[in-house]
Every structure is written in structure tokens, then in C-alpha cells.
Design a protein around this motif. Sequence first.
Motif, PDB file in Angstrom:
ATOM      1  N   GLU A   1      -8.673   1.808  -2.228  1.00 57.76           N
ATOM      2  CA  GLU A   1      -8.560   1.811  -0.763  1.00 57.76           C
ATOM      3  C   GLU A   1      -9.537   0.820  -0.140  1.00 57.76           C
ATOM      4  O   GLU A   1      -9.176   0.057   0.766  1.00 57.76           O
ATOM      5  CB  GLU A   1      -8.829   3.211  -0.231  1.00 57.76           C
ATOM      6  CG  GLU A   1      -8.790   3.302   1.291  1.00 57.76           C
ATOM      7  CD  GLU A   1      -9.064   4.700   1.809  1.00 57.76           C
ATOM      8  OE1 GLU A   1      -9.350   4.842   3.009  1.00 57.76           O
ATOM      9  OE2 GLU A   1      -9.012   5.645   1.007  1.00 57.76           O
ATOM     10  N   GLU A   2     -10.782   0.812  -0.617  1.00 52.49           N
ATOM     11  CA  GLU A   2     -11.772  -0.112  -0.072  1.00 52.49           C
ATOM     12  C   GLU A   2     -11.373  -1.558  -0.340  1.00 52.49           C
ATOM     13  O   GLU A   2     -11.531  -2.429   0.524  1.00 52.49           O
ATOM     14  CB  GLU A   2     -13.150   0.172  -0.680  1.00 52.49           C
ATOM     15  CG  GLU A   2     -13.739   1.505  -0.265  1.00 52.49           C
ATOM     16  CD  GLU A   2     -13.856   1.634   1.238  1.00 52.49           C
ATOM     17  OE1 GLU A   2     -14.315   0.666   1.880  1.00 52.49           O
ATOM     18  OE2 GLU A   2     -13.465   2.694   1.785  1.00 52.49           O
TER      19      GLU A   2
ATOM     20  N   VAL B   1      -6.614  -2.989   9.128  1.00 52.76           N
ATOM     21  CA  VAL B   1      -7.464  -2.172   8.252  1.00 52.76           C
ATOM     22  C   VAL B   1      -7.242  -0.680   8.485  1.00 52.76           C
ATOM     23  O   VAL B   1      -7.200   0.116   7.533  1.00 52.76           O
ATOM     24  CB  VAL B   1      -8.956  -2.540   8.464  1.00 52.76           C
ATOM     25  CG1 VAL B   1      -9.866  -1.505   7.812  1.00 52.76           C
ATOM     26  CG2 VAL B   1      -9.244  -3.909   7.895  1.00 52.76           C
ATOM     27  N   GLU B   2      -7.069  -0.280   9.757  1.00 54.77           N
ATOM     28  CA  GLU B   2      -6.935   1.143  10.079  1.00 54.77           C
ATOM     29  C   GLU B   2      -5.673   1.753   9.468  1.00 54.77           C
ATOM     30  O   GLU B   2      -5.586   2.982   9.343  1.00 54.77           O
ATOM     31  CB  GLU B   2      -6.921   1.331  11.603  1.00 54.77           C
ATOM     32  CG  GLU B   2      -8.230   0.942  12.289  1.00 54.77           C
ATOM     33  CD  GLU B   2      -9.404   1.763  11.776  1.00 54.77           C
ATOM     34  OE1 GLU B   2      -9.198   2.962  11.496  1.00 54.77           O
ATOM     35  OE2 GLU B   2     -10.503   1.214  11.642  1.00 54.77           O
ATOM     36  N   ARG B   3      -4.720   0.938   9.070  1.00 58.11           N
ATOM     37  CA  ARG B   3      -3.479   1.466   8.505  1.00 58.11           C
ATOM     38  C   ARG B   3      -3.571   1.679   6.997  1.00 58.11           C
ATOM     39  O   ARG B   3      -2.614   2.144   6.386  1.00 58.11           O
ATOM     40  CB  ARG B   3      -2.329   0.517   8.845  1.00 58.11           C
ATOM     41  CG  ARG B   3      -2.036   0.465  10.339  1.00 58.11           C
ATOM     42  CD  ARG B   3      -1.030  -0.617  10.688  1.00 58.11           C
ATOM     43  NE  ARG B   3       0.249  -0.424  10.044  1.00 58.11           N
ATOM     44  CZ  ARG B   3       1.273  -1.270  10.134  1.00 58.11           C
ATOM     45  NH1 ARG B   3       1.137  -2.379  10.860  1.00 58.11           N
ATOM     46  NH2 ARG B   3       2.407  -1.037   9.521  1.00 58.11           N
ATOM     47  N   ILE B   4      -4.695   1.343   6.424  1.00 56.35           N
ATOM     48  CA  ILE B   4      -4.914   1.583   4.992  1.00 56.35           C
ATOM     49  C   ILE B   4      -5.639   2.921   4.853  1.00 56.35           C
ATOM     50  O   ILE B   4      -6.786   3.052   5.234  1.00 56.35           O
ATOM     51  CB  ILE B   4      -5.763   0.459   4.350  1.00 56.35           C
ATOM     52  CG1 ILE B   4      -5.103  -0.909   4.569  1.00 56.35           C
ATOM     53  CG2 ILE B   4      -5.993   0.743   2.882  1.00 56.35           C
ATOM     54  CD1 ILE B   4      -3.854  -1.135   3.777  1.00 56.35           C
ATOM     55  N   ASN B   5      -4.943   3.921   4.300  1.00 55.85           N
ATOM     56  CA  ASN B   5      -5.548   5.252   4.161  1.00 55.85           C
ATOM     57  C   ASN B   5      -4.933   5.951   2.946  1.00 55.85           C
ATOM     58  O   ASN B   5      -3.747   6.300   2.943  1.00 55.85           O
ATOM     59  CB  ASN B   5      -5.316   6.074   5.426  1.00 55.85           C
ATOM     60  CG  ASN B   5      -6.087   7.379   5.425  1.00 55.85           C
ATOM     61  OD1 ASN B   5      -6.502   7.863   4.377  1.00 55.85           O
ATOM     62  ND2 ASN B   5      -6.284   7.955   6.591  1.00 55.85           N
TER      63      ASN B   5
ATOM     64  N   ALA C   1      -7.952  -8.025   9.383  1.00 52.73           N
ATOM     65  CA  ALA C   1      -8.845  -7.080  10.060  1.00 52.73           C
ATOM     66  C   ALA C   1      -8.084  -6.165  11.020  1.00 52.73           C
ATOM     67  O   ALA C   1      -8.427  -4.988  11.181  1.00 52.73           O
ATOM     68  CB  ALA C   1      -9.933  -7.847  10.811  1.00 52.73           C
TER      69      ALA C   1
ATOM     70  N   THR D   1       0.827  -1.206   0.000  1.00 50.35           N
ATOM     71  CA  THR D   1       0.000   0.000   0.000  1.00 50.35           C
ATOM     72  C   THR D   1       0.861   1.256   0.000  1.00 50.35           C
ATOM     73  O   THR D   1       0.557   2.237  -0.688  1.00 50.35           O
ATOM     74  CB  THR D   1      -0.929   0.001   1.233  1.00 50.35           C
ATOM     75  OG1 THR D   1      -1.768  -1.161   1.202  1.00 50.35           O
ATOM     76  CG2 THR D   1      -1.798   1.248   1.267  1.00 50.35           C
TER      77      THR D   1
ATOM     78  N   LYS E   1      -8.623  -2.676   1.971  1.00 49.53           N
ATOM     79  CA  LYS E   1      -9.145  -2.936   3.313  1.00 49.53           C
ATOM     80  C   LYS E   1      -9.826  -4.292   3.383  1.00 49.53           C
ATOM     81  O   LYS E   1      -9.818  -4.945   4.427  1.00 49.53           O
ATOM     82  CB  LYS E   1     -10.124  -1.826   3.711  1.00 49.53           C
ATOM     83  CG  LYS E   1      -9.445  -0.501   4.006  1.00 49.53           C
ATOM     84  CD  LYS E   1     -10.467   0.560   4.425  1.00 49.53           C
ATOM     85  CE  LYS E   1      -9.769   1.861   4.774  1.00 49.53           C
ATOM     86  NZ  LYS E   1     -10.734   2.917   5.175  1.00 49.53           N
ATOM     87  N   GLU E   2     -10.428  -4.716   2.283  1.00 49.09           N
ATOM     88  CA  GLU E   2     -11.050  -6.040   2.271  1.00 49.09           C
ATOM     89  C   GLU E   2     -10.003  -7.144   2.265  1.00 49.09           C
ATOM     90  O   GLU E   2     -10.201  -8.205   2.867  1.00 49.09           O
ATOM     91  CB  GLU E   2     -11.940  -6.186   1.035  1.00 49.09           C
ATOM     92  CG  GLU E   2     -13.189  -5.322   1.057  1.00 49.09           C
ATOM     93  CD  GLU E   2     -14.005  -5.488  -0.207  1.00 49.09           C
ATOM     94  OE1 GLU E   2     -13.695  -6.414  -0.985  1.00 49.09           O
ATOM     95  OE2 GLU E   2     -14.950  -4.707  -0.422  1.00 49.09           O
TER      96      GLU E   2
END
Length: 789
Positions: free
Chosen positions: A527-528, A539-543, A536, A455, A531-532
Motif C-alpha cells: 500500500e505504501e 493517493v487517497e484512493r489507495i487503501n 499525488a 490496485t 501511494k509513492e
Amino acid sequence: MCKWQTPSLQRTCTTVFPSQDPLDRADFNAVEYINTLFPTEQSLANIDEVVNKIRLKIRRLDDNIRTVVRGQTNVGQDGRQVKDITRDIKQLDHAKRHLTTSITTLNHLHMLAGGVDSLEAMTRRRQYGEVANLLQGVVNVLEHFNKYMGIPQIRQLSERVKAAQNELGQQILADFEEAFPSQGTKRPGGPSNVLRDACLVANVLDPRIKQEIIKKFIKQHLSEYLVLFQENQDVAWLDKIDRRYAWIKRQLVDYEEKYGRMFPQEWCMTERIAVEFCHVTRTELSKIMRTRAKEIEVKLLLFAIQRTTNFEGLLAKRFSGCTLGDGTVKKPEVPPPSTNPFLEDEAGTETDEIVIEKSDAEKPKKPKAPDNPFHGIVSKCFEPHLYVYIESQDKNLSELIDRFVADFKAQGPPKPNVDEGGAVLPSCADLFVYYKKCMVQCSQLSTGEPMIALTTIFQKYLREYAWKILSGNLPKTTSSSSGLTITSLLKEKEGSEVAKFTLEELCLICSILSTAEYCLATTQQLEEKLKEKVDASLVERINLTGETDTFSIVISNSIQLLVQDLDAACDPALTAMSKMQWQNVEHVGDQSPYVTSVILHIKQNVPIIRDNLASTRKYFTQFCIKFANSFIPKFINHLFKCKPISMVGAEQLLLDTHSLKMVLLDLPSIGSQVVRKAPASYTRIVVKGMTRAEMILKVVMAPHEPPVVFVDNYIKLLADCSTDTFQKILDMKGLKRSEQSSMLDLFRQRLPAPPSGAESTGSLSLSTPTPEQESSRIRKLEKLIKKRL
């Protein structure tokens, strides 16, 4: 009748006890009854006889009642006799049940004593087939005596059973050790019936016996593997990883042929061998890759991972995964269905572009792929070395961006295409296709930290694409129009010398804007999808908000360039307007040349921009709004520079202002065959701004005598409390400084008091006239112009 003798009760009694006696009737009347007994005075002579009969009848009734009452008393005594009989029967039932239990227990004891004797004898003779059935029966019978363990004889039998079980366990382990020694070769031939039966006995013994048998057998079965693929062997390296999987396949076939019937089916020995092979392989590969980490390059790593995941897939097809325990890699969570445009069939990643798909309700549902419980059971060992893959993708993406830059320089900007203007640059589709392949591939390798690293790489090259390919190729603005003269400006119809973007440059800006919008939307979808794919907990580190903001900046800059270009093209015309001798205008004519020049530039640029932004209509609306917000204040500033202005000159300027206003109101659809109503937000801006310009000219046209009327008219029309604006109006009227000084003093005196809490400086907002007021004002203006002409 008594109150408890209801009609229904009377009818019931009459039915049950029919009687002709008048005394039993419900409607008995004593007077009528006496008259019946004594109809005449002569009949009274028999009164004594009648009374005696009635007394006799009463005594009989009393006797009957007494008999019934006494009969009820005897019922209680009979009940007590019955209760005694019932108690005796219950005692007999208890006795019968205890007797039955005693007989059953004696039978069990007999079976247990005989079974223990037989069990010990069969154990000595290794008659495992008979022992398997007998042992289970003995264990079941022994459970019935758990509450009798205080009896010495029972306790002794229980201890003999336990001793027999221990002896059987040791004996069976010894038999397997002899048949499959830990050192040396396997005994030739298939399994004996003794060992097959021994496995049935192990099922009944302590579970540790079964586990020990399985452990030793699998260890002996894989001993050859550890020798052949030792770390120092050439065949152990990643480039020959196929040979590992080929070896276990042969071993599993060999096991099925030779030993498949030796172990009970529920032991799942074939799967257990395969699973243990996976654990050993993961450990061995981890060890050798740590030792030779510098030799790992991306092609070799991906080759090994691909072969390993293929093998894990074969295991999933062959086995159920029922033997997987805590020591295995847990299967990854399957993400929920998504409406993300990246949600395509990931098995076929050879797509050429990423397209925004339909909603879930519109697209057919694809079947959910079955889970693979063996996923990662071996391939997990490659995760610490995936940095090699990430570094490779970093290098590949860097080369891809460089190729995009080189191709753009070599091929030049996209050719103007009126029908398909503003097309998205093909390079961005290539970038996101490559992103998707990387994401899918990495998610198959790991859904942990490597996905976060990937990412970060995605973020880096999204920014590079935005700056190098998009912003880097936006045309640069020039200021070559500064040397123009009013004469050349007024001749722009024949040959314009205004420096502005060419048709190709306008198309390029629109194409870059459309590309940035596509990148913005697709980045949000990326981004979505990331996150998938990721665990889990990560997930918060994907931005990717920073990257979408970058594309928003490119869009804003592109719109600003388009606005600046059209704005700059109109500047010479506004300059010419401000330098005209408006005090010398003698009559009102058609619109002035500077208005024609502005309209010409608008008609040249806006249709091109609109056609090239047809797929991004909202950004064309933004362009119109930004241009109006830029052009109208600039026009008003140049209007203030027109000084002094005669009455006729002001009328001509008012006519020009009205013409510009009509053109600006029609700007979104100018030159279009399809007339669309301009957005309300845009119309409000134009009406408000150009109405202010008209009000300024109306104030200029108004006589300045008497001063009080002029000042009040100014405040009413412009609602502007700024002395600077009032000063500019006086300059436009050409008043002398002495006249202006007294007028300014009067203006300050006539200013309305500011509202509570408001600042004393600044200007009041100008209210927007209604459409009816606007139409009426236009009609009056047209009449005024015709009169002047």
C-alpha cells in the motif's frame, strides 16, 4: 580652583602653555602671593608701584581676549566667501556634464542617422552578415532617444528603423520559403551563407520571425514522415512502431550533416525537430489506436510501449529538454526515498522473493536516477488503452491463483519439519513478486488512473488468496470424540482415541498462520509503495485496509483452531472428572488420571505449536492466552458438576487443581530446553482463574455449620454475589433442599450493599494474590496433603 578646572585639564594647559607665573599655578594661594610681594613692613612703601603693574597686566589680558573674539567674527565672513566660490564650482560641474551629454547625444544621433542609411542599403543588397551587427547597434543607439521621441527628426529615424526591421523580416521569410518550400522537395545541397547570416539577423528582429522560421523549417522537414506513416499505411500500425523511431534518427543525422551550422546553436534545432516529431507521433498514434482499438492486444501494446519508452530514454541522453514548452507532457514527480521493502532496484525486477529490508540507516544509499524530461512525451498516448493491460493482469492473476490451488491439492500440505516448522507458503512469495513486477511496469506506463485500476485488481486477488489458499486449506474440526468412555479416557496413555489434528495438520495451521502474517505485513508495505508510485492527487484512493483485515481474520481463525483442538482434546478428561464418585474417595493420592491426560495433551500439542510459530512469537502468546481463557472457565464449570464431594474428595480435587495450575503457568515453555519466563499478561490470567477454582474447593471443604460463618467465609473467599454460584457450592457439598433454602435466605441477607452507582447483580472481581501469598498457600496445601496421606 573652579569646578570645571579638572586636574587633567590643568595638566593639559600646563603642557600646551608652560608658564612660571605664580598666577597660572593650579594651587595658587592669594595670601602667600601677597606675602611674596610684601615680605616686610618696609616693602609696603612700594604698594602703588605694584598695583600699577598689576593693572597694566590686566589691560593687556583684556586686549588679547578682545583680539581673539574679533578674530572669530571675521571667520564667519570668510566662510560666506568660500560658499560663494563652491556654488560657482558646482555650476561649472553642471555645465560640464550637460555639455558632455550634449556631445554624446550628438554623436549618437550621427551614428543613428548613418546607421539607418547603411541598414536600408544593406537590406536591399541582402548583406545579412553586416546587417546582423549593424542592426543590433542601431537598436541599442535608438534606445538612448526614447525620451526624445517628441522631436520630429528623431521620430522619423525611429520609424525608418522599424520599417527596415519589418522589411528584413519579410525578406528573410521569403528567402527561407524559396530555399525550403512548403510544397515540393528541398533544394539540393547544404545551406547558403546568406541563410546562415539571415538567422543571425532574425535573432535581433521580432521573436515571431524566429519562431516562424523554426516552425516552417520543422514542418517542411517532417512532411515526408506524415506521408510515409499515414493512417492507411501498413507501416503505421503498432507492430512496426520501430520504423517511426528509426526514421527520425536518420533525419536527425541528415539534419546535422546538412543544416547543423545554418541555425545558431542556441536555437537547439535538433532537439526542436525531435520534440515536434514526438508531438506528431503522439497525435497520429492516438488517432490510429482509436480507430483500431479492437485490434490492440496486450503483447502488442506492451511491445509498442517498451519501444516508445526506450526512444524517450534515448532523447533524454541526447538532449537537455530546454525546448519543452506547455504543449509537452510534464515530467512526473519523483517520489521521496522510502523504507518500504518494495524499494529495490526496479531496473532488475527478476527477483524471486520480496524480503523485508533493513532500515534506511542500515542499508547503503543507492544513487538517485536522473529525471527524464521526455518521459511520456509520446507514451502518454497509450494510457487510454491500458485497460487492455489491466484486463490481462486480471486474467494472469486469476490463472496464478488457480495454479496455487491446484499445486496445493497435488502436492498436499507442507511436510512437517521440526527445524523449519511454520514456514511461509512459497505461493505467497510468488504472488507478491508478480505484484511487484506489475506495479513497476504499470508505473512506467502511467501513474494515473491505470494505477488505481491495478490496485483494485491487487485487492481482488489478495482476498482470493486469503480465502482460497489460506482459509480454504485450514483443517476442518470434527466431533468424533463424543463416543469415548471414561475407561478409554483413563487409558489414553497406552493408546489415545481422542480425535484431534495430526502432526501434519498442526504444522499446516501454523504454516497458514505464518503465511497470513507475512501477507498482512507485506500488504501494508505494498500500500505504501503504491501511494509513492501514483499521482499525488490519487493517493487517497489507495487503501488496502480491507485486505489486511482479511489476513487478520485468517490469523485469528488459525489461532482459534489450535485452541479448539487442544481444548477438545482435554474435554474427555474434564468429563471424566465430573463423573467420578468424589463422595467415595477415601484418601488423597497422587494427581488423578484426568489431570495426567490433560497434561499429556498439553505436552503433545504445545511444543509443536511453539516450534512452528517460532518466527511469530506474539501469535504463540495469543494462542496461550486464548487457551487459558477457554480451558479455565470450562474446568470450573466441570468442577461444579462434581457433586456431592466429600472432604477427602475436595482435598484430592484441590491437589489436582494445583497440579493443573502449575502446568498452565509453565505452558509457554513446556517441553522446551530453553526455559522462558511466561508473559505477564498470560500469568495473570492463569493465576486469577485457577485461584478461583481453588477458592471454590476451599469453600466446599469448609463446614456449613454454623451457617453464618459458612456464608461469610464464602463471601470473603469468592467475593461472588451471584446466588447461582452459591447454589452450585451447596450442591457440591450435598446439602438437602431444606438446608439449602435457609442457607440461600441467609446468603441474601449477608450480602454486602453494592457500591454507589453499581448494579445489584453480577459478581465481584477476584483479586489476584501476591507471589508471597501464593507461595504460603502452596506450602499449607502440601502440608495438608501429606497429613492426609
